[in-house]
Design a protein around this motif. Structure first.
Motif, PDB file in Angstrom:
ATOM      1  N   ARG A 252     -11.436 -10.718  14.928  1.00 59.29           N
ATOM      2  CA  ARG A 252     -10.065 -10.984  15.398  1.00 59.29           C
ATOM      3  C   ARG A 252      -9.060 -10.192  14.563  1.00 59.29           C
ATOM      4  O   ARG A 252      -9.300  -9.921  13.391  1.00 59.29           O
ATOM      5  N   TYR A 253      -7.941  -9.835  15.198  1.00 60.57           N
ATOM      6  CA  TYR A 253      -6.860  -9.107  14.520  1.00 60.57           C
ATOM      7  C   TYR A 253      -5.535  -9.705  14.969  1.00 60.57           C
ATOM      8  O   TYR A 253      -5.446 -10.339  16.023  1.00 60.57           O
ATOM      9  N   SER A 254      -4.491  -9.413  14.196  1.00 61.21           N
ATOM     10  CA  SER A 254      -3.154  -9.816  14.631  1.00 61.21           C
ATOM     11  C   SER A 254      -2.174  -8.699  14.324  1.00 61.21           C
ATOM     12  O   SER A 254      -2.453  -7.808  13.505  1.00 61.21           O
ATOM     13  N   ALA A 255      -1.036  -8.755  15.014  1.00 58.98           N
ATOM     14  CA  ALA A 255      -0.015  -7.709  14.817  1.00 58.98           C
ATOM     15  C   ALA A 255       1.332  -8.237  15.260  1.00 58.98           C
ATOM     16  O   ALA A 255       1.430  -9.216  16.002  1.00 58.98           O
ATOM     17  N   GLU A 256       2.368  -7.519  14.802  1.00 53.77           N
ATOM     18  CA  GLU A 256       3.730  -7.850  15.250  1.00 53.77           C
ATOM     19  C   GLU A 256       3.929  -7.365  16.688  1.00 53.77           C
ATOM     20  O   GLU A 256       4.575  -8.015  17.486  1.00 53.77           O
ATOM     21  N   GLN A 257       3.391  -6.157  16.956  1.00 52.17           N
ATOM     22  CA  GLN A 257       3.554  -5.584  18.302  1.00 52.17           C
ATOM     23  C   GLN A 257       2.220  -5.016  18.780  1.00 52.17           C
ATOM     24  O   GLN A 257       1.365  -4.646  17.973  1.00 52.17           O
ATOM     25  N   LEU A 258       2.120  -4.919  20.104  1.00 52.08           N
ATOM     26  CA  LEU A 258       0.883  -4.443  20.725  1.00 52.08           C
ATOM     27  C   LEU A 258       1.221  -3.309  21.691  1.00 52.08           C
ATOM     28  O   LEU A 258       2.233  -3.381  22.403  1.00 52.08           O
ATOM     29  N   VAL A 259       0.368  -2.285  21.711  1.00 58.44           N
ATOM     30  CA  VAL A 259       0.499  -1.214  22.703  1.00 58.44           C
ATOM     31  C   VAL A 259      -0.801  -1.206  23.498  1.00 58.44           C
ATOM     32  O   VAL A 259      -1.884  -1.084  22.913  1.00 58.44           O
ATOM     33  N   VAL A 260      -0.703  -1.371  24.812  1.00 57.54           N
ATOM     34  CA  VAL A 260      -1.916  -1.390  25.634  1.00 57.54           C
ATOM     35  C   VAL A 260      -1.972  -0.105  26.458  1.00 57.54           C
ATOM     36  O   VAL A 260      -1.169   0.108  27.364  1.00 57.54           O
ATOM     37  N   THR A 261      -2.913   0.746  26.098  1.00 58.92           N
ATOM     38  CA  THR A 261      -3.119   2.039  26.770  1.00 58.92           C
ATOM     39  C   THR A 261      -4.583   2.059  27.239  1.00 58.92           C
ATOM     40  O   THR A 261      -5.364   2.892  26.811  1.00 58.92           O
ATOM     41  N   ALA A 262      -4.913   1.089  28.079  1.00 58.79           N
ATOM     42  CA  ALA A 262      -6.321   0.840  28.415  1.00 58.79           C
ATOM     43  C   ALA A 262      -6.770   1.567  29.668  1.00 58.79           C
ATOM     44  O   ALA A 262      -7.894   1.361  30.142  1.00 58.79           O
ATOM     45  N   GLY A 263      -5.907   2.430  30.240  1.00 62.15           N
ATOM     46  CA  GLY A 263      -6.318   3.247  31.383  1.00 62.15           C
ATOM     47  C   GLY A 263      -6.865   2.394  32.508  1.00 62.15           C
ATOM     48  O   GLY A 263      -6.246   1.398  32.912  1.00 62.15           O
ATOM     49  N   PRO A 264      -8.053   2.743  33.022  1.00 62.15           N
ATOM     50  CA  PRO A 264      -8.610   2.019  34.180  1.00 62.15           C
ATOM     51  C   PRO A 264      -8.936   0.550  33.886  1.00 62.15           C
ATOM     52  O   PRO A 264      -9.216  -0.204  34.819  1.00 62.15           O
ATOM     53  N   TRP A 265      -8.938   0.170  32.612  1.00 62.28           N
ATOM     54  CA  TRP A 265      -9.279  -1.214  32.245  1.00 62.28           C
ATOM     55  C   TRP A 265      -8.044  -2.100  32.080  1.00 62.28           C
ATOM     56  O   TRP A 265      -8.160  -3.243  31.653  1.00 62.28           O
ATOM     57  N   LEU A 266      -6.870  -1.575  32.406  1.00 60.23           N
ATOM     58  CA  LEU A 266      -5.642  -2.357  32.177  1.00 60.23           C
ATOM     59  C   LEU A 266      -5.700  -3.715  32.890  1.00 60.23           C
ATOM     60  O   LEU A 266      -5.316  -4.748  32.330  1.00 60.23           O
ATOM     61  N   GLN A 267      -6.226  -3.693  34.123  1.00 54.68           N
ATOM     62  CA  GLN A 267      -6.282  -4.951  34.881  1.00 54.68           C
ATOM     63  C   GLN A 267      -7.229  -5.965  34.245  1.00 54.68           C
ATOM     64  O   GLN A 267      -7.043  -7.163  34.412  1.00 54.68           O
ATOM     65  N   SER A 268      -8.247  -5.477  33.533  1.00 53.80           N
ATOM     66  CA  SER A 268      -9.158  -6.458  32.926  1.00 53.80           C
ATOM     67  C   SER A 268      -8.494  -7.108  31.714  1.00 53.80           C
ATOM     68  O   SER A 268      -8.859  -8.216  31.321  1.00 53.80           O
TER      69      SER A 268
END
Ligand SMILES: Cc1cc2nc3c(=O)[nH]c(=O)nc-3n(C[C@H](O)[C@H](O)[C@H](O)COP(=O)(O)OP(=O)(O)OC[C@H]3O[C@@H](n4cnc5c(N)ncnc54)[C@H](O)[C@@H]3O)c2cc1C
Length: 389
Positions: A202-218
């Motif tokens: 597990r990890y934690s952060a103040e901010q998240l960037v999601v650049t998951a391409g074709p997996w964004l919907q998952s």
């Protein structure tokens, strides 16, 4: 959660968009973690296949041109910094039809919008009549109704090198990487941060960037129901004769739209010498695929269909059977535009879905834009047309 697993920013997905974002975030001094389920650059998403077209005047809409111009500046900076070659400005040709609003990347009047963008932003270019086109580029058997745009600063990028270099630069600037780890779940914390679980830890952060391409919907199953993930096929066709016409320098990258309903092709010069053939592809917006279960083999009948439908009669100097082929994934929005921005329902999360078949050339500037959004919540290049709803 220990302090060693807490970051300023976590980037999920390190393809074109994620490697650029990770690099730019590390560069501005953020304590940043990049996670990818594979070991980028890899062949499972959207950022592989040896070449990507880049051009400055953008036929998908004039809002994109500033991203392309800035990306070219950045690729050049990275090349100077690393001595790796990423950008090859062999020129770019866009062929359309004077009588129809030729469509490409789901955008009508692709040629007209390209020319308008070039005029608006002052990009060097030439307009070619059908006879100019045939005289200068006899590789393309274009009819009398064709007209074309030629941009000398267009060319191709080496996508795997771009991803690799930006990951290396990110590490050099202090980014932490976790590859071969899949993000399974994420949740907001009580103080407005993010916690996420992978199949390892597990990890934690103040901010998240999601650049998951074709997996964004998952990652966000109910947030982006209208994204479509489709399988694309790429072919390398051998050159029958007049090999010199396909050499880089003599053959530009090209996009050829056959009309408003007939689709089109794009391709590259023979970058691997006369025996390597040229890479050509069309676009498929057909059946949806699950990115975890993509049929990767390209059948002989698919190759035959591609040749008959798209190349026969148009590129007579190519052989009919391909040397090799591969597959890649498009993630397409309903308008074929990008999604870039904070999620309204989870504002500590920036989402980037910048594909729809045309994102790579913009990715360096998208990464810089993400870093600006993280640090000051605004960006030099406008993302107003791309905000997620
Ligand atoms: C065939 C084809 C031709 C193209 N041609 C051009 C072109 O000529 N010019 C151009 O500008 N653009 C082109 N594009 C578009 C361009 O390649 C894409 O816009 C770009 O590669 C998208 O990159 P991405 O980072 O969004 O996605 P990806 O490269 O797919 O990266 C997403 C990453 O996220 C990771 N990931 C996803 N989910 C998780 C998870 N849960 N946990 C951990 N990691 C995860 C994946 O492993 C992957 O590495 C083309 C695309 C294709 C497919």
């Amino acid at each position: 959660m220990t302090s060693s697993s807490h970051y300023d920013v976590i980037v999920i997905g390190l393809g074109a968009m994620g490697s650029a974002s990770l690099h730019q975030l590390a560069r501005v001094g953020k304590r940043v973690l990049g996670i990818d389920q594979f070991h980028p650059p890899h062949i499972h998403g959207s950022s592989h296949g040896e070449t990507r077209i880049t051009r400055l005047a953008i036929g998908e809409g004039t809002a994109y041109t500033p991203f392309a111009i800035r990306s070219h500046e950045l690729w050049r900076e990275f090349e100077r910094e690393t001595n790796e070659r990423m950008l090859f400005p062999v020129g770019g040709l866009i062929i359309g039809d004077r009588h129809s609003l030729g469509r490409f990347h789901n955008k009508s009047d692709f040629l007209g919008t390209t020319i308008a963008a070039a005029n608006h932003y002052g990009n060097t270019h030439e307009i070619l009549s059908s006879s100019d086109l045939r005289a200068r580029f006899p590789q393309f058997a274009a009819g009398d109704e064709a007209s074309a745009y030629f941009e000398p600063d267009a060319g191709y990028l080496k996508p795997e090198v771009c991803v690799k270099v930006q990951i290396e630069l990110a590490k050099k600037h202090g980014a932490t990487l976790r590859c071969g780890e899949r993000v399974k779940e994420l949740r907001e914390t009580a103080h407005g941060g993010i916690e996420l679980s992978t199949d390892v830890t597990r990890y934690s952060a103040e901010q998240l960037v999601v650049t998951a391409g074709p997996w964004l919907q998952s990652i966000f199953p109910s947030t982006f129901p209208s994204l479509r993930v489709t399988r694309q096929t790429l072919y390398w066709f051998p050159i029958k004769e007049q090999h010199e016409l396909f050499a880089p320098g003599r053959c530009p990258v090209f996009i050829w739209s056959f009309g408003d309903t007939e689709g089109g092709i794009y391709g590259f010069p023979a970058i691997d010498g006369r025996e390597g053939g040229i890479k050509v592809a069309s676009e498929s917006y057909g059946d949806l695929v699950d990115p975890d279960n993509v049929p990767r083999d390209v059948s002989p009948s698919e190759t035959r269909d591609f040749y008959e439908t798209h190349l026969s009669g148009r590129m007579p100097l190519l052989e009919a059977s391909s040397l090799r082929s591969t597959t890649c994934l498009y993630t397409v929005t309903p308008t074929s535009d990008f999604l870039i921005g904070r999620l309204p329902q989870m504002p500590q999360c920036i989402v980037v879905s910048a594909c729809s078949g045309h994102g790579f050339k913009h990715s360096a500037a998208v990464g810089e834009t993400v870093a600006e959004l993280v640090t000051r919540d605004s960006s030099q290049l406008s993302i107003a047309p791309f905000l997620p709803l």
